[in-house]
Motif scaffolding. Structure first.
Motif, mmCIF file in Angstrom:
data_model
loop_
_atom_site.group_PDB
_atom_site.id
_atom_site.type_symbol
_atom_site.label_atom_id
_atom_site.label_comp_id
_atom_site.label_asym_id
_atom_site.label_seq_id
_atom_site.Cartn_x
_atom_site.Cartn_y
_atom_site.Cartn_z
ATOM 1 N N GLY A 103 -12.220 36.597 -16.619
ATOM 2 C CA GLY A 103 -10.746 36.444 -16.060
ATOM 3 C C GLY A 103 -10.838 36.295 -14.646
ATOM 4 O O GLY A 103 -10.255 35.095 -14.166
ATOM 5 N N TRP A 104 -11.652 36.671 -13.899
ATOM 6 C CA TRP A 104 -11.438 36.527 -12.109
ATOM 7 C C TRP A 104 -12.112 35.334 -11.954
ATOM 8 O O TRP A 104 -11.660 34.664 -11.120
ATOM 9 C CB TRP A 104 -12.351 37.734 -11.551
ATOM 10 N N PRO A 105 -13.379 34.953 -12.573
ATOM 11 C CA PRO A 105 -13.705 33.556 -12.297
ATOM 12 C C PRO A 105 -12.779 32.376 -12.823
ATOM 13 O O PRO A 105 -12.554 31.523 -11.875
ATOM 14 C CB PRO A 105 -15.093 33.188 -12.932
ATOM 15 N N VAL A 106 -11.926 32.451 -13.662
ATOM 16 C CA VAL A 106 -11.120 31.595 -14.092
ATOM 17 C C VAL A 106 -9.893 31.424 -13.075
ATOM 18 O O VAL A 106 -9.682 30.435 -12.633
ATOM 19 C CB VAL A 106 -10.340 31.750 -15.534
ATOM 20 N N LEU A 107 -9.430 32.645 -12.576
ATOM 21 C CA LEU A 107 -8.338 32.837 -11.641
ATOM 22 C C LEU A 107 -8.883 32.151 -10.151
ATOM 23 O O LEU A 107 -8.129 31.441 -9.705
ATOM 24 C CB LEU A 107 -8.000 34.106 -11.655
ATOM 25 N N ALA A 108 -10.214 32.497 -10.087
ATOM 26 C CA ALA A 108 -10.804 31.895 -8.698
ATOM 27 C C ALA A 108 -10.887 30.435 -8.762
ATOM 28 O O ALA A 108 -10.612 29.594 -7.878
ATOM 29 C CB ALA A 108 -11.992 32.445 -8.574
ATOM 30 N N TYR A 109 -11.140 30.124 -9.900
ATOM 31 C CA TYR A 109 -11.236 28.310 -10.024
ATOM 32 C C TYR A 109 -9.981 27.625 -9.906
ATOM 33 O O TYR A 109 -9.629 26.882 -9.150
ATOM 34 C CB TYR A 109 -11.912 28.207 -11.360
ATOM 35 N N ALA A 110 -9.040 28.424 -10.644
ATOM 36 C CA ALA A 110 -7.734 27.949 -10.487
ATOM 37 C C ALA A 110 -7.154 27.951 -8.939
ATOM 38 O O ALA A 110 -6.493 27.259 -8.512
ATOM 39 C CB ALA A 110 -6.657 28.803 -11.446
ATOM 40 N N ALA A 111 -7.376 29.163 -8.195
ATOM 41 C CA ALA A 111 -6.984 29.156 -6.691
ATOM 42 C C ALA A 111 -7.696 27.855 -5.910
ATOM 43 O O ALA A 111 -7.062 27.369 -5.118
ATOM 44 C CB ALA A 111 -7.346 30.496 -6.458
ATOM 45 N N TYR A 112 -8.923 27.824 -6.522
ATOM 46 C CA TYR A 112 -9.719 26.662 -5.520
ATOM 47 C C TYR A 112 -9.038 25.349 -5.983
ATOM 48 O O TYR A 112 -8.883 24.425 -5.137
ATOM 49 C CB TYR A 112 -11.078 26.738 -5.642
ATOM 50 N N ARG A 113 -8.912 24.982 -7.156
ATOM 51 C CA ARG A 113 -8.511 23.678 -7.498
ATOM 52 C C ARG A 113 -6.823 23.375 -7.186
ATOM 53 O O ARG A 113 -6.652 22.343 -6.940
ATOM 54 C CB ARG A 113 -8.677 23.654 -9.060
ATOM 55 N N SER A 114 -6.193 24.366 -6.841
ATOM 56 C CA SER A 114 -4.741 24.449 -6.451
ATOM 57 C C SER A 114 -4.679 24.432 -4.876
ATOM 58 O O SER A 114 -3.625 24.234 -4.204
ATOM 59 C CB SER A 114 -4.105 25.512 -6.900
ATOM 60 N N ARG A 115 -5.928 24.700 -4.280
ATOM 61 C CA ARG A 115 -6.116 24.773 -2.733
ATOM 62 C C ARG A 115 -5.346 25.902 -2.039
ATOM 63 O O ARG A 115 -5.180 25.921 -0.897
ATOM 64 C CB ARG A 115 -5.462 23.425 -2.205
ATOM 65 N N VAL A 116 -5.091 26.862 -2.972
ATOM 66 C CA VAL A 116 -4.561 28.156 -2.416
ATOM 67 C C VAL A 116 -5.652 29.027 -1.686
ATOM 68 O O VAL A 116 -5.341 29.385 -0.708
ATOM 69 C CB VAL A 116 -3.885 29.116 -3.535
ATOM 70 N N PHE A 117 -6.834 28.906 -2.208
ATOM 71 C CA PHE A 117 -8.240 29.152 -1.564
ATOM 72 C C PHE A 117 -9.013 28.374 -1.251
ATOM 73 O O PHE A 117 -9.177 27.541 -2.284
ATOM 74 C CB PHE A 117 -8.665 30.269 -2.565
ATOM 75 N N GLY A 118 -9.778 28.494 -0.238
ATOM 76 C CA GLY A 118 -10.814 27.589 -0.004
ATOM 77 C C GLY A 118 -12.013 28.059 -0.771
ATOM 78 O O GLY A 118 -12.165 28.953 -1.542
ATOM 79 N N PRO A 119 -13.060 27.477 -0.709
ATOM 80 C CA PRO A 119 -14.324 27.627 -1.473
ATOM 81 C C PRO A 119 -15.253 29.138 -1.363
ATOM 82 O O PRO A 119 -15.480 29.763 -2.251
ATOM 83 C CB PRO A 119 -15.606 26.676 -1.152
ATOM 84 N N PHE A 120 -14.965 29.477 0.048
ATOM 85 C CA PHE A 120 -15.398 30.850 0.337
ATOM 86 C C PHE A 120 -14.426 32.119 -0.330
ATOM 87 O O PHE A 120 -14.970 33.037 -0.838
ATOM 88 C CB PHE A 120 -15.466 31.360 1.866
ATOM 89 N N ARG A 121 -13.250 32.077 -0.182
ATOM 90 C CA ARG A 121 -12.396 32.926 -0.796
ATOM 91 C C ARG A 121 -12.382 33.018 -2.188
ATOM 92 O O ARG A 121 -12.164 33.946 -2.900
ATOM 93 C CB ARG A 121 -10.905 32.966 -0.117
#
Length: 234
Positions: free
Chosen positions: A144-162
């Motif tokens: 779950g967390w990796p999928v959400l993290a990927y979504a946050a990165y792809r949407s530019r809500v988070f950068g790569p580090f976060r």
């Protein structure tokens, strides 16, 4: 018409800060004890106040994280609605499973207090592999967390580090009566690094609440406190 989305800015931002913080403190309190259940039960017997506090903080942190995830999913969904839906759904099911496990933990802690460590350890050992609904959903905690993290990165809500920091949350041990491993600290620290900056920024930049909102909050706080007390009488 408004652009309101549950849980709202204040609750969303507050839980992004408080949820990971409570989880981190609870995780650190359990660090001195071996993570597997026999030693966890011994720790409950030898350090009841510390372990009760740690358990309560971890459970509270998991519950608050559900609101933080909903807030994050709303941000992601503006650009990547499908990814936001899948990521948030998987994480939320995982958080529900952790809360279910916490209920079993609490029951085992109660057996330690009332019947001793040996009885509690024997009961847990006999039923540890028993199947239940969440036995089939443990994968949600892992992915779950990796999928959400990927979504946050792809949407530019988070950068790569976060985004990477958020993904490390999947390293938290799963299952009943699990304590803290070194990777647990890394996982929760990553969660804090991912969510807390957004929460703090939103709290600092949020518009001041109206007088009506402040008054309603002042009335609600003692009412909720009274209801919390009444809930313990059932």
């Amino acid at each position: 018409m408004t652009d309101y989305a549950f849980p709202g800015r204040w609750i969303g931002a507050g839980t992004m800060v408080l949820g990971p913080a409570l989880l981190l403190v609870g995780t650190l309190l359990r660090l001195p004890f071996h993570y597997f259940f026999p030693r966890q039960l011994v720790a409950v017997a030898e350090h009841p106040t510390l372990m009760t506090t740690a358990h309560a903080l971890v459970v509270a942190g998991n519950v608050l994280l559900a609101f933080a995830v909903l807030s994050l999913a709303h941000r992601i969904g503006r650009e990547r609605p499908v990814a936001a839906t899948w990521g948030a759904a998987l994480v939320l099911v995982g958080l529900l499973e952790r809360t279910f496990h916490a209920g079993i933990d609490q029951a085992a802690h109660n057996v330690v207090r009332h019947q001793g460590v040996e009885v509690a350890t024997a009961q847990v050992s006999q039923s540890y592999q028993d199947l239940h609904l969440f036995s089939y959903l443990s994968f949600t905690i892992l992915i779950g967390w990796p999928v959400l993290a990927y979504a946050a990165y792809r949407s530019r809500v988070f950068g790569p580090f976060r985004a990477l920091a958020l993904a490390t949350t999947c390293l938290l041990p799963l299952g009943v009566l699990k304590g803290t491993e070194p990777t647990s600290v890394l996982a929760v620290a990553g969660l804090c690094a991912a969510l807390a900056p957004t929460g703090i920024r939103d709290l600092l930049t949020a518009p001041r609440p109206s007088r009506g909102s402040v008054l309603a909050t002042l009335i609600a706080v003692p009412v909720v406190g009274a209801l919390a007390y009444v809930s313990t009488l059932g």
